[in-house]
Motif scaffolding. Structure first.
Motif, short mmCIF file in Angstrom:
data_model
loop_
_atom_site.label_atom_id
_atom_site.label_comp_id
_atom_site.label_asym_id
_atom_site.label_seq_id
_atom_site.Cartn_x
_atom_site.Cartn_y
_atom_site.Cartn_z
N SER A 46 0.84 -1.19 0.00
CA SER A 46 0.00 0.00 0.00
C SER A 46 0.88 1.24 0.00
O SER A 46 1.80 1.35 0.80
CB SER A 46 -0.90 0.00 1.25
N VAL A 79 0.30 4.07 1.12
CA VAL A 79 0.09 4.91 2.30
C VAL A 79 0.89 4.38 3.49
O VAL A 79 1.75 5.06 4.03
CB VAL A 79 -1.41 4.99 2.66
N LEU A 80 0.62 3.15 3.91
CA LEU A 80 1.24 2.59 5.11
C LEU A 80 2.21 1.45 4.83
O LEU A 80 2.90 0.99 5.72
CB LEU A 80 0.16 2.09 6.08
N THR A 103 1.27 -1.56 4.02
CA THR A 103 0.63 -2.82 4.38
C THR A 103 0.32 -3.63 3.13
O THR A 103 0.20 -3.08 2.04
CB THR A 103 -0.67 -2.56 5.17
N ASP A 163 -7.80 -0.95 0.19
CA ASP A 163 -6.94 -1.07 1.36
C ASP A 163 -7.87 -1.02 2.57
O ASP A 163 -8.50 0.01 2.82
CB ASP A 163 -5.95 0.09 1.39
N THR A 172 -6.84 2.01 5.37
CA THR A 172 -7.06 3.43 5.05
C THR A 172 -8.35 3.68 4.29
O THR A 172 -8.83 4.80 4.25
CB THR A 172 -5.90 3.99 4.21
N CYS A 198 -7.51 7.97 1.28
CA CYS A 198 -7.50 7.75 2.73
C CYS A 198 -8.77 8.26 3.42
O CYS A 198 -8.71 9.10 4.31
CB CYS A 198 -6.28 8.42 3.37
N PHE A 251 -6.83 8.39 9.18
CA PHE A 251 -5.94 8.52 8.04
C PHE A 251 -6.30 9.71 7.16
O PHE A 251 -5.43 10.31 6.54
CB PHE A 251 -5.91 7.22 7.23
N PHE A 267 -3.04 11.74 6.58
CA PHE A 267 -2.43 11.65 5.26
C PHE A 267 -3.16 12.45 4.19
O PHE A 267 -2.89 12.31 3.01
CB PHE A 267 -2.34 10.18 4.83
#
Length: 153
Positions: free
Chosen positions: A54, A56-57, A59, A73, A76, A92, A97, A101
């Protein structure tokens, strides 16, 4: 900056997963030539290959639900197109999140060509990507790999 020798990019189809592991509306993880790949099966049975991290994180995307041409996801709430890897909808949207973000520029997932042959799914990847990435490691007196030549004690 690259310190070591790199090899020319070479794309090739690499076996990823057995078709028996796949089910519509779900995704699985696979390692293809050192790359973490998400193999997603849409509800209509179409198979797609995307990056499994991902943006963003970091994951795994393989834990997310797959539906209507998108993978989501679950942490998020960001959805990505299975065909293009681009963000679909809000970036997000899940709290906190959206707050944390919201100012980060949306980023998509890399997509890879895939094909089903026999009982397995193969993904087209650069088979030299891992070698080229690792060639940039510094090999010196106190490097993390052990000896200066990359070997271990």
């Amino acid at each position: 900056m690259v310190f070591g020798r790199t090899k020319q990019s070479k794309k090739s189809f690499v076996p990823a997963v057995e078709q028996s592991q796949l089910k519509p509306g779900a995704a699985v993880s696979a390692i293809c030539s050192g790359l973490d790949i998400c193999i997603a099966v849409d509800t209509d049975g179409s198979v797609y290959a995307l990056g499994n991290k991902s943006p963003v994180l970091g994951t795994p995307m393989a834990i997310g639900p797959v539906k209507a041409g998108k993978i989501k996801d679950p942490i998020t709430g960001t959805s990505f197109s299975l065909k293009t890897g681009e963000v679909v909808g809000a970036w997000c949207p899940n709290f906190p999140f959206s707050f944390l973000f919201g100012l980060i520029e949306p980023a998509g997932l890399p997509v890879f060509k895939c094909k089903t042959a026999g009982s397995s799914v193969s993904v087209e990847v650069d088979v030299n990507a891992k070698t080229n990435f690792e060639s940039g490691y510094w090999k010196g007196l106190l490097d993390a790999q052990g000896k200066a030549d990359g070997g271990y004690y």
